[in-house]
Design a protein around this motif. Structure first.
Motif, short mmCIF file in Angstrom:
data_model
loop_
_atom_site.label_atom_id
_atom_site.label_comp_id
_atom_site.label_asym_id
_atom_site.label_seq_id
_atom_site.Cartn_x
_atom_site.Cartn_y
_atom_site.Cartn_z
N TYR A 1 0.86 -1.19 0.00
CA TYR A 1 0.00 0.00 0.00
C TYR A 1 0.89 1.24 0.00
O TYR A 1 1.74 1.40 0.89
N ALA B 1 0.45 3.13 10.96
CA ALA B 1 0.68 1.83 10.30
C ALA B 1 1.26 0.82 11.29
O ALA B 1 0.85 -0.35 11.32
N PHE C 1 3.49 -1.16 4.04
CA PHE C 1 2.98 0.21 3.91
C PHE C 1 4.13 1.17 3.61
O PHE C 1 5.14 1.19 4.34
#
Ligand code: SF4
Length: 326
Positions: free
Chosen positions: A120, A163, A197
């Motif tokens: 992501y 995150a 992430f």
């Protein structure tokens, strides 16, 4: 599966007209994704990229892979569905900081809990560029960009902290004008086993006149010999080790990542803050419950016979779901 032949970044470029503003940091991120896919010799049809809404979301139109430009804040659940339906795909999910941390904030947290095997990427510029530069969730408290009538009244979310708290097992930050470093981070994020992430600092020259390329490069921040002192620096250059090697390592490595993520201002760290490949992925957990999941994932199951007759019959499922009248 990787190709034998050498690929070039332009092999992943489409001919779709690009309408980003000149000098936008998005160009660097687009280029680095194409560089990473070429370096990894990825077959286009084995990659799916999902985006939400915003300037960043247009990226999928410029990359020659499968791509879905979906709803505002909903890129992560869509990407989750793509990956679960076809776990053999390499899935990348792209959002802006407003898209991913504002309306998509709840999905951000739940994606961390699952540890799905995908990358992501948040294009982080502190503003909602597509809608004229309103303050986004990563703009600091009291900051006033040229697009704001008043200083920002909200404090900022720290994407690295969020995150880590959500459970992402690879957490990193890149900078859109350091393309080689960013390319390496994207490759590492794609190769990471689990949910990766990547926060990418990305100047928006049209609406954010504060966090510019010159600001990140330290042009306003010179040493006594008149040399610019860049604000961004690389964690790896300072011997930082983000890797969790065993269970006893989780807490100290997460703590040092949280400490590093607080740095901002004259020193902004880039690189991998945290990496833990000891946890099972979501796909592995599903395969434990459904032993045929990897060999017969949903995307590989026939839905119709060769002559077009549907093979799926929902009658029994619907009957099972029926609530008897009392
Ligand atoms: Fe890039 Fe900002 Fe223009 Fe959007 S508004 S394309 S983020 S420079």
């Amino acid at each position: 599966m990787a190709l034998e032949q050498v690929l070039r970044p332009q092999d992943f470029a489409t001919e779709v007209h690009n309408d980003w503003c000149p000098g936008c940091g998005d160009f660097g991120i687009l280029r680095t994704i194409q560089m990473a896919l070429a370096e990894m010799r990825m077959e286009s049809h084995r990659v799916a990229i999902v985006s939400g809404i915003g300037c960043s979301a247009k990226t999928i139109h410029y990359i020659k892979t499968y791509g879905v430009h979906t709803l505002h804040g909903r890129a992560l659940p869509y990407a989750t569905g793509v990956k679960l339906a076809n776990p053999d795909l390499k899935v990348l999910c792209l959002s802006g900081d407003g898209d991913g941390l504002g309306i998509g904030g709840g999905h951000f947290v739940n994606a961390g809990r699952r540890n799905l095997d995908m990358l992501y990427v948040i294009f982080d510029n502190g503003v909602y560029g597509l809608t004229k530069g309103q303050a986004s969730p990563t703009l600091k408290l009291g900051v006033q960009t040229k697009s704001l009538a008043h200083p920002n009244i909200n404090d900022a979310v720290n994407p690295i902290w969020l995150a880590l708290a959500a459970g992402a097992t690879w957490v990193a930050r890149g900078y859109s004008y350091d393309v080689k470093h960013l390319r390496d981070l994207i490759i590492e994020g794609i190769e990471h086993k689990g949910y990766a992430f990547l926060d990418v600092l990305q100047p928006c020259p049209t609406y954010n006149n504060l966090n510019t390329k010159d600001w990140y490069g330290g042009e306003d921040h010179k040493d006594d010999k008149g040399r610019a002192m860049p604000r961004v620096y690389k964690l790896a250059d300072e011997g930082y080790d983000p890797v969790v090697k065993d269970a006893s390592d989780v807490e100290p490595k997460a703590t040092q990542a949280l400490e590093k993520a607080l740095e901002w201002g004259d020193r902004i760290p880039l690189g991998v803050f945290y990496r833990n490949e000891l946890l099972p992925t979501f796909e592995e957990r599903i395969a434990k419950r459904v032993p045929t999941y990897r060999t017969h994932p949903p995307a590989a199951q026939p839905i119709a016979s060769p002559d077009g007759v549907p093979l799926t019959d929902l009658t029994k499922l619907l009957r099972d779901l029926t609530i008897p009248a009392t």
